[in-house]
Design a protein around this motif. Structure first.
Motif, PDB file in Angstrom:
ATOM      1  N   TYR A   1       1.348  11.163   0.118  1.00  0.00           N
ATOM      2  CA  TYR A   1       0.754   9.977   0.166  1.00  0.00           C
ATOM      3  C   TYR A   1       0.390   9.502  -1.881  1.00  0.00           C
ATOM      4  O   TYR A   1       0.126   8.719  -1.988  1.00  0.00           O
ATOM      5  CB  TYR A   1      -0.596   9.933   0.393  1.00  0.00           C
ATOM      6  N   MET A   2      -0.102  11.225  -2.454  1.00  0.00           N
ATOM      7  CA  MET A   2       0.147  10.884  -3.266  1.00  0.00           C
ATOM      8  C   MET A   2       1.120  10.568  -4.333  1.00  0.00           C
ATOM      9  O   MET A   2       1.286  10.470  -6.046  1.00  0.00           O
ATOM     10  CB  MET A   2      -0.169  12.162  -4.401  1.00  0.00           C
ATOM     11  N   LYS A   3       2.656  10.835  -3.965  1.00  0.00           N
ATOM     12  CA  LYS A   3       3.700  10.253  -4.355  1.00  0.00           C
ATOM     13  C   LYS A   3       4.155   8.925  -4.437  1.00  0.00           C
ATOM     14  O   LYS A   3       4.627   8.188  -4.855  1.00  0.00           O
ATOM     15  CB  LYS A   3       5.117  11.242  -3.619  1.00  0.00           C
ATOM     16  N   ALA A   4       3.804   8.439  -2.980  1.00  0.00           N
ATOM     17  CA  ALA A   4       3.423   7.422  -3.200  1.00  0.00           C
ATOM     18  C   ALA A   4       3.305   6.346  -4.156  1.00  0.00           C
ATOM     19  O   ALA A   4       3.229   4.849  -4.412  1.00  0.00           O
ATOM     20  CB  ALA A   4       3.338   6.671  -1.585  1.00  0.00           C
ATOM     21  N   TRP A   5       1.315   6.685  -4.454  1.00  0.00           N
ATOM     22  CA  TRP A   5       0.468   6.423  -4.470  1.00  0.00           C
ATOM     23  C   TRP A   5       1.071   6.480  -6.719  1.00  0.00           C
ATOM     24  O   TRP A   5       1.055   5.297  -7.171  1.00  0.00           O
ATOM     25  CB  TRP A   5      -0.714   7.375  -4.887  1.00  0.00           C
ATOM     26  N   ASP A   6       2.022   7.256  -6.679  1.00  0.00           N
ATOM     27  CA  ASP A   6       2.637   7.837  -8.256  1.00  0.00           C
ATOM     28  C   ASP A   6       3.983   6.295  -8.274  1.00  0.00           C
ATOM     29  O   ASP A   6       3.856   6.303  -9.133  1.00  0.00           O
ATOM     30  CB  ASP A   6       2.310   8.851  -8.188  1.00  0.00           C
TER      31      ASP A   6
ATOM     32  N   ARG B   1       4.149   3.434  -6.334  1.00  0.00           N
ATOM     33  CA  ARG B   1       3.590   2.675  -6.566  1.00  0.00           C
ATOM     34  C   ARG B   1       2.829   1.973  -8.424  1.00  0.00           C
ATOM     35  O   ARG B   1       3.098   0.872  -9.115  1.00  0.00           O
ATOM     36  CB  ARG B   1       2.629   1.916  -5.201  1.00  0.00           C
ATOM     37  N   ARG B   2       2.099   2.994  -8.807  1.00  0.00           N
ATOM     38  CA  ARG B   2       1.542   2.767 -10.338  1.00  0.00           C
ATOM     39  C   ARG B   2       2.872   2.751 -11.138  1.00  0.00           C
ATOM     40  O   ARG B   2       2.452   2.189 -12.542  1.00  0.00           O
ATOM     41  CB  ARG B   2       1.062   4.341 -10.156  1.00  0.00           C
TER      42      ARG B   2
ATOM     43  N   ARG C   1       0.568  -1.154  -0.150  1.00  0.00           N
ATOM     44  CA  ARG C   1       0.126   0.290  -0.141  1.00  0.00           C
ATOM     45  C   ARG C   1       0.707   1.250  -0.087  1.00  0.00           C
ATOM     46  O   ARG C   1       2.210   1.384   0.661  1.00  0.00           O
ATOM     47  CB  ARG C   1      -0.754   0.030   1.372  1.00  0.00           C
ATOM     48  N   PRO C   2       0.259   2.219  -0.439  1.00  0.00           N
ATOM     49  CA  PRO C   2       0.829   3.303  -0.659  1.00  0.00           C
ATOM     50  C   PRO C   2       1.269   3.814   1.004  1.00  0.00           C
ATOM     51  O   PRO C   2       2.596   4.470   1.346  1.00  0.00           O
ATOM     52  CB  PRO C   2      -0.293   4.179  -0.585  1.00  0.00           C
ATOM     53  N   SER C   3       0.839   4.043   2.381  1.00  0.00           N
ATOM     54  CA  SER C   3       1.182   4.055   3.365  1.00  0.00           C
ATOM     55  C   SER C   3       2.631   2.805   3.806  1.00  0.00           C
ATOM     56  O   SER C   3       3.445   3.324   4.297  1.00  0.00           O
ATOM     57  CB  SER C   3       0.182   3.918   4.413  1.00  0.00           C
TER      58      SER C   3
END
Length: 52
Positions: free
Chosen positions: A26-31, A33-34, A8-10
């Motif tokens: 969180y958005m940087k981690a999400w990006d 991950r993507r 997960r992003p977290s």
């Protein structure tokens, strides 16, 4: 990411903080991950090329 595809992003945020002592959003981690998933498995167009 290859070892834990369900990360997960977290989880990414906490690992980056622990390793580099940097806090990311969180958005940087999400990006990140993507982008990692796209690098590992390829994009949508690459997936459709593999269909018969």
């Amino acid at each position: 990411m290859r070892a834990q595809i369900d990360m997960r992003p977290s989880d990414i945020m906490s690992q980056v903080n622990a390793k580099y002592n940097i806090k990311i959003s969180y958005m940087k981690a999400w990006d990140a991950r993507r982008k990692a998933i796209k690098t590992i498995f390829g994009g949508r167009k690459d997936s459709y090329k593999n269909l018969y």
